[in-house]
Design a protein around this motif. Structure first.
Motif, PDB file in Angstrom:
ATOM      1  N   UNK A  93       0.819  -1.218   0.000  1.00 27.63           N
ATOM      2  CA  UNK A  93       0.000   0.000   0.000  1.00 27.63           C
ATOM      3  C   UNK A  93       0.851   1.266   0.000  1.00 27.63           C
ATOM      4  N   UNK A  94       1.890   1.310   0.821  1.00 32.16           N
ATOM      5  CA  UNK A  94       2.736   2.498   0.909  1.00 32.16           C
ATOM      6  C   UNK A  94       3.318   2.859  -0.464  1.00 32.16           C
ATOM      7  N   UNK A  95       3.784   1.853  -1.218  1.00 31.66           N
ATOM      8  CA  UNK A  95       4.376   2.099  -2.535  1.00 31.66           C
ATOM      9  C   UNK A  95       3.327   2.514  -3.566  1.00 31.66           C
ATOM     10  N   UNK A  96       2.131   1.937  -3.482  1.00 32.26           N
ATOM     11  CA  UNK A  96       1.054   2.327  -4.397  1.00 32.26           C
ATOM     12  C   UNK A  96       0.643   3.770  -4.117  1.00 32.26           C
ATOM     13  N   UNK A  97       0.531   4.137  -2.834  1.00 30.80           N
ATOM     14  CA  UNK A  97       0.208   5.524  -2.473  1.00 30.80           C
ATOM     15  C   UNK A  97       1.269   6.489  -2.978  1.00 30.80           C
ATOM     16  N   UNK A  98       2.537   6.125  -2.804  1.00 29.42           N
ATOM     17  CA  UNK A  98       3.636   6.975  -3.294  1.00 29.42           C
ATOM     18  C   UNK A  98       3.544   7.140  -4.809  1.00 29.42           C
ATOM     19  N   UNK A 152      -4.610  -7.913  -5.431  1.00 29.33           N
ATOM     20  CA  UNK A 152      -3.912  -7.112  -4.417  1.00 29.33           C
ATOM     21  C   UNK A 152      -3.979  -5.627  -4.755  1.00 29.33           C
ATOM     22  N   UNK A 153      -3.691  -5.281  -6.012  1.00 31.40           N
ATOM     23  CA  UNK A 153      -3.750  -3.881  -6.439  1.00 31.40           C
ATOM     24  C   UNK A 153      -5.158  -3.335  -6.254  1.00 31.40           C
ATOM     25  N   UNK A 154      -6.163  -4.114  -6.656  1.00 31.21           N
ATOM     26  CA  UNK A 154      -7.551  -3.668  -6.502  1.00 31.21           C
ATOM     27  C   UNK A 154      -7.910  -3.386  -5.056  1.00 31.21           C
ATOM     28  N   UNK A 155      -7.497  -4.269  -4.146  1.00 31.22           N
ATOM     29  CA  UNK A 155      -7.791  -4.076  -2.721  1.00 31.22           C
ATOM     30  C   UNK A 155      -7.085  -2.833  -2.177  1.00 31.22           C
ATOM     31  N   UNK A 156      -5.839  -2.639  -2.566  1.00 34.74           N
ATOM     32  CA  UNK A 156      -5.082  -1.462  -2.112  1.00 34.74           C
ATOM     33  C   UNK A 156      -5.729  -0.187  -2.643  1.00 34.74           C
ATOM     34  N   UNK A 157      -6.098  -0.177  -3.908  1.00 36.11           N
ATOM     35  CA  UNK A 157      -6.724   1.019  -4.498  1.00 36.11           C
ATOM     36  C   UNK A 157      -8.059   1.324  -3.830  1.00 36.11           C
ATOM     37  N   UNK A 158      -8.852   0.294  -3.533  1.00 31.21           N
ATOM     38  CA  UNK A 158     -10.130   0.506  -2.848  1.00 31.21           C
ATOM     39  C   UNK A 158      -9.903   1.115  -1.463  1.00 31.21           C
ATOM     40  N   UNK A 159      -8.883   0.633  -0.748  1.00 24.41           N
ATOM     41  CA  UNK A 159      -8.568   1.177   0.581  1.00 24.41           C
ATOM     42  C   UNK A 159      -8.125   2.635   0.478  1.00 24.41           C
ATOM     43  N   UNK A 160      -7.343   2.957  -0.540  1.00 24.77           N
ATOM     44  CA  UNK A 160      -6.903   4.344  -0.739  1.00 24.77           C
ATOM     45  C   UNK A 160      -8.106   5.236  -1.030  1.00 24.77           C
ATOM     46  N   UNK A 162     -11.242   4.720  -0.132  1.00 26.87           N
ATOM     47  CA  UNK A 162     -11.998   4.893   1.126  1.00 26.87           C
ATOM     48  C   UNK A 162     -11.354   5.949   2.009  1.00 26.87           C
ATOM     49  N   UNK A 163     -10.038   5.897   2.093  1.00 28.24           N
ATOM     50  CA  UNK A 163      -9.302   6.872   2.919  1.00 28.24           C
ATOM     51  C   UNK A 163      -9.496   8.294   2.402  1.00 28.24           C
ATOM     52  N   UNK A 164      -9.462   8.474   1.106  1.00 27.54           N
ATOM     53  CA  UNK A 164      -9.682   9.802   0.515  1.00 27.54           C
ATOM     54  C   UNK A 164     -11.085  10.297   0.839  1.00 27.54           C
ATOM     55  N   UNK A 165     -12.062   9.422   0.670  1.00 23.79           N
ATOM     56  CA  UNK A 165     -13.461   9.816   0.923  1.00 23.79           C
ATOM     57  C   UNK A 165     -13.712  10.100   2.401  1.00 23.79           C
ATOM     58  N   UNK A 166     -13.082   9.349   3.276  1.00 21.65           N
ATOM     59  CA  UNK A 166     -13.259   9.571   4.723  1.00 21.65           C
ATOM     60  C   UNK A 166     -12.578  10.854   5.191  1.00 21.65           C
ATOM     61  N   UNK A 167     -11.558  11.306   4.474  1.00 18.93           N
ATOM     62  CA  UNK A 167     -10.834  12.503   4.901  1.00 18.93           C
ATOM     63  C   UNK A 167     -11.520  13.808   4.467  1.00 18.93           C
ATOM     64  N   UNK A 168     -12.588  13.691   3.699  1.00 16.52           N
ATOM     65  CA  UNK A 168     -13.293  14.896   3.236  1.00 16.52           C
ATOM     66  C   UNK A 168     -14.108  15.490   4.329  1.00 16.52           C
TER      67      UNK A 168
END
Length: 168
Positions: A93-98, A152-160, A162-168
């Protein structure tokens, strides 16, 4: 849209990559062959030590070639990390976010919000879409690993997302 790359001048219109050539993995020189029109291609060499720019064009070329390659292998996929992984476990996840944060900032990404950018990646990495269009052409020795990577990529992207939407 226009894209300006060091050493390349200005390129007008959308670039549809036909091939990407790099002298050595450590080289900063890339040769891109792209379609100027339906019947014309042009090759340019872009010299850049910018690893983000290199990753952007490497992945663009990989996405452009996925639908046309007859046989696919793990390393032909544009895994959303800056350094090409050799196994599923290297996609974290950290590398996908970067990757997303870094490439989103490039002028080549004339997209809307980060949320839309992540949604675009989710669409690209959708397992069912890959199953219908890509998995059947993956070399049998790579298929399980590619499928696990896509999940794995799909799960990481979905988590990212969710995090973006929750931070609004």
């Amino acid at each position: 849209p226009q894209a300006h790359q060091p050493g390349a001048g200005t390129i007008n219109g959308p670039i549809v990559l036909k091939s990407v050539y790099m002298k050595t993995p450590a080289s900063s020189d890339f040769r891109y062959t792209y379609a100027e029109s339906i019947s014309s291609t042009r090759t340019i060499t872009i010299t850049s030590s910018n690893h983000l720019l290199r990753a952007y064009y490497r992945h663009k070329g990989q996405w452009d070639r996925l639908p046309t390659e007859k046989y696919l292998k793990w390393d032909m996929f544009p895994w959303p990390v800056l350094n090409q992984p050799t196994k599923v476990e290297e996609i974290v996840a950290r590398d996908v976010e970067e990757y997303l944060d870094s490439l989103y900032q490039l002028p080549q990404n004339m997209s809307g919000s980060m949320e839309e950018y992540v949604e675009d990646h989710i669409d690209r990495w959708d397992y069912d879409r890959m199953d219908a269009k890509v998995f059947g052409r993956v070399h049998i020795g790579h298929r399980k690993m590619v499928e696990e990577g896509v999940i794995r990529v799909g799960a990481i992207l979905q988590a990212i997302l969710r995090s973006i939407r929750e931070s609004r």
